[in-house]
Design an enzyme around this catalytic site. Structure first.
Site, PDB file in Angstrom:
ATOM      1  N   CYS A 339      23.797  11.747  -8.482  1.00  0.00           N
ATOM      2  CA  CYS A 339      23.097  10.600  -8.352  1.00  0.00           C
ATOM      3  C   CYS A 339      21.735  10.192  -8.490  1.00  0.00           C
ATOM      4  CB  CYS A 339      23.321  10.653  -7.122  1.00  0.00           C
ATOM      5  SG  CYS A 339      22.433  11.579  -5.511  1.00  0.00           S
ATOM      6  N   ARG A 368      26.421  24.758  -6.613  1.00  0.00           N
ATOM      7  CA  ARG A 368      25.555  24.886  -5.591  1.00  0.00           C
ATOM      8  C   ARG A 368      25.574  26.217  -5.715  1.00  0.00           C
ATOM      9  NH1 ARG A 368      28.160  19.588  -3.048  1.00  0.00           N
ATOM     10  NH2 ARG A 368      27.506  17.581  -4.398  1.00  0.00           N
ATOM     11  N   GLN A 386      32.756  17.534 -11.000  1.00  0.00           N
ATOM     12  CA  GLN A 386      33.006  16.232  -9.903  1.00  0.00           C
ATOM     13  C   GLN A 386      32.559  14.854 -10.868  1.00  0.00           C
ATOM     14  OE1 GLN A 386      29.358  15.425  -7.947  1.00  0.00           O
ATOM     15  NE2 GLN A 386      30.461  15.550  -5.855  1.00  0.00           N
ATOM     16  N   ASP A 388      32.444  12.062 -10.023  1.00  0.00           N
ATOM     17  CA  ASP A 388      31.476  11.136  -9.640  1.00  0.00           C
ATOM     18  C   ASP A 388      30.904  10.191 -10.333  1.00  0.00           C
ATOM     19  OD1 ASP A 388      29.713  11.066  -8.018  1.00  0.00           O
ATOM     20  OD2 ASP A 388      28.280  12.243  -8.391  1.00  0.00           O
ATOM     21  N   HIS A 390      28.540   6.121  -9.438  1.00  0.00           N
ATOM     22  CA  HIS A 390      27.629   5.443  -8.095  1.00  0.00           C
ATOM     23  C   HIS A 390      28.333   3.961  -8.390  1.00  0.00           C
ATOM     24  CE1 HIS A 390      26.059   9.314  -8.682  1.00  0.00           C
ATOM     25  NE2 HIS A 390      26.198   9.347  -6.487  1.00  0.00           N
ATOM     26  N   LYS A 470      30.265   8.288   6.023  1.00  0.00           N
ATOM     27  CA  LYS A 470      30.938   8.561   4.192  1.00  0.00           C
ATOM     28  C   LYS A 470      32.214   8.047   5.024  1.00  0.00           C
ATOM     29  CE  LYS A 470      30.502  13.467   6.000  1.00  0.00           C
ATOM     30  NZ  LYS A 470      29.898  14.631   5.294  1.00  0.00           N
ATOM     31  N   HIS A 516      28.250   6.654  -2.742  1.00  0.00           N
ATOM     32  CA  HIS A 516      28.712   7.421  -3.672  1.00  0.00           C
ATOM     33  C   HIS A 516      30.358   7.463  -3.419  1.00  0.00           C
ATOM     34  CE1 HIS A 516      24.023   9.182  -3.168  1.00  0.00           C
ATOM     35  NE2 HIS A 516      24.610   8.009  -2.477  1.00  0.00           N
TER      36      HIS A 516
END
Length: 643
Positions: A339, A368, A386, A388, A390, A470, A516
Site C-alpha cells: 500500500c 514479513r 500478493q 494486491d 488498492h 475488514k 485494500h
RNA sequence: GCCGCAGUAGCUCAGUGGUAGAGCACACCCUUGGUAAGGGUGAGGCCGGGAGUUCGAUCCUCCCCUGCGGCACCA
C-alpha cells in the site's frame, strides 16, 4: 415445598416438588430411562442430571442416542478421567482446565517433566481402569472460601486463579469421581462407566500457554479425540490419514513444484513446474482484473525509512520487517505491504473525481519476518506474492466498490471450485485511529455490500485492523477444512497520513477513501490450498504438466514426438517420455507426479494414428484418434474465464 | 517467540563411543516390455553447525540453526 410443572418433549406435563433433579424425573418416567439417562436439556440448556430444578420448565432427558449432548458429555468426562489418571500416576502434577473441542478434548497440566509419547499409552491404560470402575459422578456446590482453602491445601494454584475469575454470584461446582475431584461447571455423566471404552484415543502432547497468554507459564496439553462409537473413531483417524496424504509439502516434492531450505527459512524456491502453476494463476488473475477495470503497477521492494514512518509501519511493525543494511547512511526496509508504494503512485499526480474509482493492482512480493514457530510450508511464509490492489474512491462510491470486490472475489473462487465461502466481518477494535463517524461509514459500507449481495457473515467485534474494518473470505475445501484467503478492508487513514487528495466537481480538495483488497491473498498460500483441495490432482487448465506422451516400445518414439508437437501446437503443455522403461514404470511415475493425462503409444497407435488415453486416477484407458484427443484436450485446457 | 520431538545419501529411513547402511531416485549395461516399480553393475555421505567430555564422538553434554506438532502471533 412448592410444586413446579415440567413439560416433556411430547408436550405432556408432570408435577414435581421444586428442587427435583432431572435424574429423579427420569426414574419417575421409567426405571430404564433412569439408568440410560446421561444428562438433560432444561429450557434449552444442557443440564446435569443432578442439578435441582426450581421453576416451571421444559425438560428432555438425554441418553447416548442423543448424539450432540452425548458426545459433549463423553468428551468432557474423558477430560476429567484423563486428568484423574494423570494425577493418580503423577500426584505432583497440577491441573488447570480441560475443555471440549471439535472432535474431542484437551487438558492442560503443569508438570516439571514433559509427557512422552509412551506416557500417553500409560495414561490411556489408567483411564480405561477408571472407566471400568464405573465410579458415580457426584456434584456439590461449594462455598468460594471453602473451595479456595481446599485448593490451597492441595497446592492447586491454577484452580484458585480460576475461582477468583468466576463472578461472585455463580455457583462453584465440584465434581467427584471416587476420591478425585475437579472444579467444573458441568454437566457430566452419571458415572465413569458411561464413557465408551473403545471410541476414544489420546492423540498428542503439546505446549500451551496458561490462559492463552504468551507472557504466562507454558503448560503441557494432552489432546484426545472421542466419538460415539468405534467406527466414528476409525473414520476420524482415516480422515487424518487422508488429510496427511494431501499435505502440500509432501505433494509439492512429489510433483517437483518447489522446495524450502535452511538458507532462506520461510521463503520458497519455485521449480519450473511450480513456477508454471504460479504464472498460470497470475495470468488468470490479470485477465479478471483487467476486465474489472484495474490497472497493474509495480513498486520498489526496498524503500526508505521515511516512507515507512509516514505509513506507520516503522513504529508499529518494525519487529516484523526485514531491514536492509546498506553502505550509505540511510535506513531501508523490504516492503511488508504494497500500500505505501501505491500511495506514492496515487500522489504522483493531481487526481480528479473523474479519475475515481482508481484501481491499482500489483503482484507485489512482500516480506514479513514472521515468528519462526508460525512458518508452515507454503501456508505461512516470510516472503510471498500478493494479488494486491488498492481502490481509491469517493465516499459516494464506497459501498458500490465493496460490492464489486465481493462479486469479483466470489466469481473467482467459483472458477476454482470453491463455492462454500463464508465471510468474517471484523469491526472496530478498541485500539484504533480515526473518528467514530468514519468507522460508522466504513462498517456500514461493508455490511451494506454484503446485505445487498445476500451474503451471510459472522461478525467479529473488535477484531478489525487499527485503521479500518475488514472482511475476510474463508473457503471450505473438499474435505471440509477452512482456509482464509481474500480480504477487503476499508481505510480512511492511509490517504490522510499520505495527504492524498482528489479535486471534487466543485473544485475542493478532498481525501479519497481507500480499499485494500486481495483475492487469492498470497499466491504461495493459495497454491498450497489448491494442492490440498485437489490432493495434487489439479484441474487440467492449471496442471503445470498436462500431458505426458509415453512410448510403449522404442519403435513408437518418433510418433510420440509428433504427438507432442501436435499437442504443443494446440497450446497444451506436453512432453514425451521416450526412456528405456516399461509402460508400467512410466505410468506409475507420472501418476505419482500427478500428471492429468498420459498418452501411451505402441505399434498399434503408430499404425492407426491414435493414442491410448489414460486419465490420472483411472484404470481404464481409451484409444482415440490423435486429432480427437488434441481437440478435446485443448478445449479442456481453456481457463474457466475464457470458456 | 514458547513447550516438546527430530535432523544420517537427492527422497524415505535403519544404525553404532572405534569416522556408516537399506530401498527408491541417479549413471552405465542387459532387456522392446501394452497401462502404478523388469534385471544387473556402479557412483554417491564434514551423520545440520559450533564448543566440550573422551585415547577416540555421527552416537554423550552444552549452545546455535532448521524442520515437525501444538501454543502465541498473522499489520
Amino acid at each position: 415445598m412448592s410444586q413446579i410443572t415440567l413439560t416433556l418433549p411430547d408436550g405432556s406435563k408432570r408435577q414435581y416438588s421444586s428442587g427435583i433433579t432431572p435424574k429423579a424425573v427420569a426414574i419417575d418416567i421409567s426405571t430404564s430411562l433412569g439408568k440410560k439417562a446421561i444428562s438433560s436439556t432444561v429450557n434449552g440448556s444442557h443440564w446435569d442430571l443432578q442439578w435441582p430444578i426450581d421453576s416451571d420448565s421444559n425438560i428432555a432427558i438425554n441418553t447416548v442416542k442423543d448424539e450432540q449432548p452425548a458426545l459433549e458429555l463423553v468428551r468432557h468426562d474423558l477430560a476429567h478421567i484423563m486428568a484423574r489418571a494423570v494425577q493418580e500416576i503423577w500426584p505432583d502434577v497440577k491441573v488447570t482446565i480441560g475443555p471440549v473441542i471439535e472432535n474431542g478434548w484437551y487438558y492442560d497440566f503443569d508438570r516439571r517433566d514433559p509427557f512422552t509419547p509412551e506416557d500417553l499409552g500409560i495414561i490411556e491404560k489408567k483411564m480405561k481402569d477408571i472407566i471400568n470402575l464405573c465410579d458415580p459422578v457426584r456434584t456439590e456446590v461449594w462455598d468460594r472460601s471453602a473451595a479456595i482453602a481446599y485448593y490451597e491445601k492441595n497446592n492447586e494454584p491454577y484452580k484458585i486463579e480460576l475461582i477468583e475469575a468466576i463472578p461472585g454470584d455463580e455457583p462453584l461446582r465440584m465434581y467427584w469421581h471416587g476420591d478425585w475431584q475437579d472444579l467444573c461447571r458441568g454437566p457430566h455423566l452419571q458415572n465413569t462407566g458411561q464413557v465408551p471404552g473403545d471410541s476414544w484415543k489420546l492423540m498428542s502432547v503439546a505446549g500451551a500457554y496458561w490462559r492463552g497468554d504468551s507472557k504466562r507459564s507454558m503448560l503441557q496439553r494432552i489432546y484426545g479425540v472421542a466419538f460415539k462409537n468405534k467406527e466414528d473413531l476409525r473414520s476420524h483417524l482415516n480422515f487424518l490419514e487422508e488429510a496427511a496424504k494431501r499435505d502440500h509439502r509432501k505433494l509439492g516434492r512429489a510433483m517437483n513444484l518447489f522446495h524450502l531450505e535452511e538458507v532462506a527459512p520461510g521463503s520458497v524456491f519455485w521449480h519450473p513446474s511450480g513456477w508454471c502453476l504460479f504464472q498460470n494463476l497470475i495470468s488468470y488473475m490479470r485477465r479478471r482484473q483487467e476486465t474489472a477495470g484495474y490497472v497493474e503497477v509495480n513498486t520498489p521492494d526496498i524503500m526508505d525509512r521515511a516512507l515507512w514512518e509516514t505509513s506507520g509501519h516503522w513504529f508499529n511493525y518494525m519487529e516484523n520487517m526485514f531491514l536492509a543494511q546498506t553502505h550509505d547512511d540511510r535506513d531501508y526496509a523490504l516492503k511488508p505491504m504494497n500500500c505505501p508504494g501505491h500511495m506514492m503512485i496515487y500522489n504522483e499526480n493531481i487526481r480528479s473525481y473523474r479519475d475515481l474509482p482508481m484501481k491499482i493492482s500489483e503482484f507485489g512480493k512482500v516480506h514479513r519476518y514472521e515468528p519462526s514457530g508460525a512458518l508452515h510450508g507454503l501456508l505461512r511464509v516470510r516472503s510471498f506474492t500478493q494479488d494486491d490492489a488498492h481502490i481509491y474512491c469517493t465516499p459516494e462510491q464506497l459501498t458500490d466498490e465493496c460490492l464489486k470486490v465481493n462479486e469479483l472475489i466470489l466469481s473467482i473462487y467459483k472458477d476454482f471450485g470453491f463455492e462454500d465461502v463464508h465471510i468474517k466481518l471484523s469491526t472496530r477494535p478498541e485500539n484504533r485511529i480515526g473518528s467514530d463517524e468514519s468507522w460508522d461509514l466504513s462498517e456500514a459500507a461493508l455490511k451494506t455490500a454484503l446485505d445487498r449481495a445476500g451474503m451471510s457473515y459472522t461478525i467479529f467485534d473488535g477484531e478489525g485492523a487499527f485503521y479500518g474494518p475488514k472482511l475476510e473470505y474463508v473457503l471450505r475445501d473438499a474435505i471440509k477444512r477452512d482456509w482464509q484467503c481474500g480480504t477487503l478492508q476499508v481505510d480512511y487513514n492511509l490517504p490522510e497520513r499520505f495527504g492524498s487528495t482528489f479535486v471534487s466537481a466543485s473544485g475542493e480538495k478532498l481525501a479519497p477513501i481507500m480499499l485494500h483488497r486481495a483475492l487469492f491473498g498470497s499466491l504461495e498460500r493459495f497454491i498450497g490450498i489448491l494442492i490440498e483441495e485437489h490432493a495434487g490432482k489439479l484441474p487440467f487448465w492449471l496442471a503445470p504438466r498436462q500431458v505426458v506422451v509415453a512410448a510403449i516400445v522404442s519403435d513408437a518414439n518418433e510418433y510420440c514426438v509428433e504427438v507432442v508437437a501436435a499437442l504443443k501446437a494446440a497450446g497444451i503443455r506436453a512432453e514425451a517420455d521416450l526412456r528405456n522403461e516399461k509402460i508400467n514404470y512410466k505410468v506409475r511415475e507420472h501418476s505419482v507426479g500427478k500428471v492429468p493425462v498420459i498418452l501411451a503409444c505402441g505399434i498399434r497407435e503408430v499404425e492407426e494414428k491414435t493414442v491410448s488415453v489414460r486419465r490420472l486416477g483411472e484404470k481404464q484407458t481409451k484409444v482415440s484418434p490423435i486429432t480427437d484427443v488434441v481437440n478435446a484436450l485443448s478445449k479442456e485446457a481453456m481457463p474457466p474465464d475464457l470458456v
